[in-house]
Scaffold this motif. Structure first.
Motif, PDB file in Angstrom:
ATOM      1  N   LEU A  76     -10.497 -18.395  11.095  1.00  0.00           N
ATOM      2  CA  LEU A  76      -9.578 -18.411  10.153  1.00  0.00           C
ATOM      3  C   LEU A  76      -9.438 -17.038   9.124  1.00  0.00           C
ATOM      4  CD1 LEU A  76      -8.020 -20.490   8.192  1.00  0.00           C
ATOM      5  CD2 LEU A  76     -10.054 -20.991   7.236  1.00  0.00           C
ATOM      6  N   HIS A  77      -8.271 -16.552   9.350  1.00  0.00           N
ATOM      7  CA  HIS A  77      -8.353 -15.284   8.368  1.00  0.00           C
ATOM      8  C   HIS A  77      -8.128 -15.197   7.048  1.00  0.00           C
ATOM      9  CE1 HIS A  77      -8.804 -12.139  11.598  1.00  0.00           C
ATOM     10  NE2 HIS A  77      -8.610 -13.088  12.489  1.00  0.00           N
ATOM     11  N   GLY A  78      -7.120 -16.333   6.707  1.00  0.00           N
ATOM     12  CA  GLY A  78      -6.883 -16.426   5.399  1.00  0.00           C
ATOM     13  C   GLY A  78      -6.407 -17.926   4.870  1.00  0.00           C
ATOM     14  N   LEU A  79      -6.472 -18.093   3.713  1.00  0.00           N
ATOM     15  CA  LEU A  79      -5.814 -19.337   3.068  1.00  0.00           C
ATOM     16  C   LEU A  79      -4.718 -19.062   1.756  1.00  0.00           C
ATOM     17  CD1 LEU A  79      -9.174 -21.621   2.818  1.00  0.00           C
ATOM     18  CD2 LEU A  79      -7.227 -22.121   4.420  1.00  0.00           C
ATOM     19  N   ARG A  80      -3.808 -19.491   2.041  1.00  0.00           N
ATOM     20  CA  ARG A  80      -2.748 -19.176   0.820  1.00  0.00           C
ATOM     21  C   ARG A  80      -2.151 -20.528   0.408  1.00  0.00           C
ATOM     22  NH1 ARG A  80       1.879 -17.429   3.902  1.00  0.00           N
ATOM     23  NH2 ARG A  80       0.790 -17.675   5.961  1.00  0.00           N
ATOM     24  N   VAL A 131      -8.766 -23.378  -5.659  1.00  0.00           N
ATOM     25  CA  VAL A 131      -7.175 -23.062  -5.580  1.00  0.00           C
ATOM     26  C   VAL A 131      -6.633 -23.281  -6.990  1.00  0.00           C
ATOM     27  CG1 VAL A 131      -5.026 -23.609  -4.289  1.00  0.00           C
ATOM     28  CG2 VAL A 131      -7.060 -24.220  -3.314  1.00  0.00           C
ATOM     29  N   PHE A 132      -6.294 -22.148  -7.540  1.00  0.00           N
ATOM     30  CA  PHE A 132      -5.730 -21.906  -9.002  1.00  0.00           C
ATOM     31  C   PHE A 132      -4.174 -22.005  -8.759  1.00  0.00           C
ATOM     32  CE2 PHE A 132      -9.946 -20.418  -9.223  1.00  0.00           C
ATOM     33  CZ  PHE A 132     -10.684 -21.082 -10.542  1.00  0.00           C
ATOM     34  N   LEU A 133      -3.561 -23.185  -9.010  1.00  0.00           N
ATOM     35  CA  LEU A 133      -2.198 -23.307  -9.112  1.00  0.00           C
ATOM     36  C   LEU A 133      -1.387 -22.696 -10.326  1.00  0.00           C
ATOM     37  CD1 LEU A 133      -2.363 -26.853  -7.256  1.00  0.00           C
ATOM     38  CD2 LEU A 133      -1.893 -24.637  -6.127  1.00  0.00           C
ATOM     39  N   ASP A 134      -2.035 -22.658 -11.361  1.00  0.00           N
ATOM     40  CA  ASP A 134      -1.394 -22.254 -12.489  1.00  0.00           C
ATOM     41  C   ASP A 134      -1.346 -20.448 -12.414  1.00  0.00           C
ATOM     42  OD1 ASP A 134      -1.090 -24.737 -13.239  1.00  0.00           O
ATOM     43  OD2 ASP A 134      -2.570 -24.759 -14.661  1.00  0.00           O
ATOM     44  N   GLU A 135      -2.022 -20.166 -11.514  1.00  0.00           N
ATOM     45  CA  GLU A 135      -1.732 -18.413 -11.663  1.00  0.00           C
ATOM     46  C   GLU A 135      -0.599 -18.230 -11.067  1.00  0.00           C
ATOM     47  OE1 GLU A 135      -4.458 -15.848 -12.381  1.00  0.00           O
ATOM     48  OE2 GLU A 135      -4.423 -17.491 -13.652  1.00  0.00           O
ATOM     49  N   THR A 136      -0.201 -17.013 -11.310  1.00  0.00           N
ATOM     50  CA  THR A 136       1.080 -16.226 -10.556  1.00  0.00           C
ATOM     51  C   THR A 136       0.743 -14.991 -10.055  1.00  0.00           C
ATOM     52  OG1 THR A 136       2.429 -17.315 -12.415  1.00  0.00           O
ATOM     53  CG2 THR A 136       3.348 -15.776 -10.845  1.00  0.00           C
ATOM     54  N   PRO A 137       0.851 -14.949  -8.380  1.00  0.00           N
ATOM     55  CA  PRO A 137       1.101 -16.167  -7.658  1.00  0.00           C
ATOM     56  C   PRO A 137      -0.270 -17.090  -7.465  1.00  0.00           C
ATOM     57  CG  PRO A 137       0.311 -14.457  -6.307  1.00  0.00           C
ATOM     58  CD  PRO A 137       0.757 -13.830  -7.771  1.00  0.00           C
ATOM     59  N   VAL A 140      -6.251 -18.469  -4.366  1.00  0.00           N
ATOM     60  CA  VAL A 140      -7.474 -19.153  -3.472  1.00  0.00           C
ATOM     61  C   VAL A 140      -8.577 -18.156  -3.188  1.00  0.00           C
ATOM     62  CG1 VAL A 140      -7.891 -20.332  -1.261  1.00  0.00           C
ATOM     63  CG2 VAL A 140      -5.567 -20.353  -2.087  1.00  0.00           C
ATOM     64  N   ARG A 141      -9.572 -18.730  -3.802  1.00  0.00           N
ATOM     65  CA  ARG A 141     -10.873 -17.657  -3.690  1.00  0.00           C
ATOM     66  C   ARG A 141     -12.008 -18.825  -3.303  1.00  0.00           C
ATOM     67  NH1 ARG A 141     -12.212 -16.746 -10.295  1.00  0.00           N
ATOM     68  NH2 ARG A 141     -13.314 -18.498 -10.445  1.00  0.00           N
ATOM     69  N   ALA A 142     -13.237 -18.108  -3.154  1.00  0.00           N
ATOM     70  CA  ALA A 142     -14.462 -18.651  -3.149  1.00  0.00           C
ATOM     71  C   ALA A 142     -14.677 -19.385  -4.282  1.00  0.00           C
ATOM     72  CB  ALA A 142     -15.453 -17.697  -2.594  1.00  0.00           C
ATOM     73  N   ALA A 143     -15.299 -20.437  -4.266  1.00  0.00           N
ATOM     74  CA  ALA A 143     -15.690 -21.303  -5.535  1.00  0.00           C
ATOM     75  C   ALA A 143     -16.968 -20.378  -6.433  1.00  0.00           C
ATOM     76  CB  ALA A 143     -16.119 -22.727  -5.449  1.00  0.00           C
ATOM     77  N   ILE A 169     -13.598 -26.907   5.840  1.00  0.00           N
ATOM     78  CA  ILE A 169     -13.743 -26.095   4.530  1.00  0.00           C
ATOM     79  C   ILE A 169     -13.358 -27.061   3.537  1.00  0.00           C
ATOM     80  CG2 ILE A 169     -12.447 -24.435   3.347  1.00  0.00           C
ATOM     81  CD1 ILE A 169     -12.559 -24.249   7.066  1.00  0.00           C
ATOM     82  N   VAL A 170     -13.864 -27.205   2.397  1.00  0.00           N
ATOM     83  CA  VAL A 170     -13.576 -27.914   1.295  1.00  0.00           C
ATOM     84  C   VAL A 170     -13.105 -27.292   0.339  1.00  0.00           C
ATOM     85  CG1 VAL A 170     -14.492 -29.547  -0.282  1.00  0.00           C
ATOM     86  CG2 VAL A 170     -15.503 -29.392   1.807  1.00  0.00           C
ATOM     87  N   LEU A 171     -11.649 -27.535  -0.029  1.00  0.00           N
ATOM     88  CA  LEU A 171     -10.946 -26.785  -1.297  1.00  0.00           C
ATOM     89  C   LEU A 171     -10.885 -27.857  -2.401  1.00  0.00           C
ATOM     90  CD1 LEU A 171      -9.281 -26.147   1.718  1.00  0.00           C
ATOM     91  CD2 LEU A 171      -8.536 -24.414   0.178  1.00  0.00           C
ATOM     92  N   ALA A 172     -10.822 -26.980  -3.744  1.00  0.00           N
ATOM     93  CA  ALA A 172     -10.432 -27.917  -4.881  1.00  0.00           C
ATOM     94  C   ALA A 172      -9.273 -27.419  -5.560  1.00  0.00           C
ATOM     95  CB  ALA A 172     -11.609 -27.861  -5.875  1.00  0.00           C
TER      96      ALA A 172
END
Length: 244
Positions: A76-80, A131-137, A140-143, A169-172
């Motif tokens: 897994l190279h990336g998460l977007r 996963v900060f959805l209010d950021e532009t863009p 996705v980063r480590a917690a 992998i657990v995401l929030a």
């Protein structure tokens, strides 16, 4: 929950390219599922469909299970993340998962419902990534903890999944938006000579339908989900994203 098995001839929505012909041992599968202790409910309708629709509330768990089924490791190279749509939301109710511990039920029907809920209870997991959805863009980063250090130091990308094993992998997903957010999660995976970017369409909201009232007469405020259930609350949010 959806498994997506990837080989040379890929099906479903996938973004990426093949470098050479993928062999039979270059096989991996990816599945996304979710757990939310608080969800708002949309009643059946011509737009919702014949069944109620549950929208998970910010800070819930999204699980990405990545399995290397062949004889070759998957990496897994990336998460977007991408916000597809923001729109209004008018919930018809709220679904609260009963929490372990003492509880009060005022009728036998409610007591039975609570018992069934506790039988299905699963605790929320500490996320590997936020996963900060209010950021532009969207970011996705480590917690991170309040000191800016990863809460799960073992998680880092690229992440290798050994052949014949599965990694979760657990995401929030995180937002302050009390409307409805349709968003897309994409995973960039390499398995031998094969590259693929499977994606999943998901939903989230910050709306809990609850309000907090104050004895000093201040205006009622929307009750944040972490007051109601152990959803993830970011300790070190990016500037201007998701109120601490």
């Amino acid at each position: 929950m959806r498994w997506r098995r990837r080989r040379a001839a890929n099906r479903g929505r996938e973004r990426g390219s093949d470098h050479g012909r993928a062999r039979d041992d270059e096989t991996f599968a990816a599945r996304v599922s979710a757990l939310s202790h608080v969800s708002v409910v949309l009643a059946p309708s011509t737009t919702v469909g014949p069944e109620p629709l549950l929208i998970p509330v910010t800070g819930h768990n999204v699980y990405l299970d990545l399995a290397a089924h062949g004889a070759v490791d998957a990496v897994l190279h990336g998460l977007r993340a991408e916000v597809v749509r923001r729109g209004p939301l008018k919930p018809d109710g709220v679904n609260l998962l009963p929490q372990p511990g003492p509880g009060i039920s005022y009728s036998e029907d409610l007591a039975e419902a609570r018992r069934r809920g506790l039988e299905r209870y699963r605790p929320m997991e500490i996320p590997d990534a936020e996963v900060f959805l209010d950021e532009t863009p969207p970011l996705v980063r480590a917690a991170l903890d309040k000191h800016g250090e990863p809460v799960r130091p073992v998680f880092r990308l690229p992440l290798r999944v050994a052949a014949g094993t599965t990694v979760r992998i657990v995401l929030a997903p995180l937002t302050d938006e009390r409307g409805l957010i349709d968003w897309r999660l994409t995973a960039d995976v390499v398995c031998g000579s094969h590259r693929a970017s499977p994606d999943w369409d998901l939903r989230v909201t910050a709306e809990t339908t609850m309000r907090t009232f104050h004895p000093d007469g201040r205006e009622p405020e929307a009750t944040p989900v972490h007051v109601l259930a152990p959803h993830w609350k970011p300790e070190c949010p990016p500037s201007g994203s998701v109120r601490p």
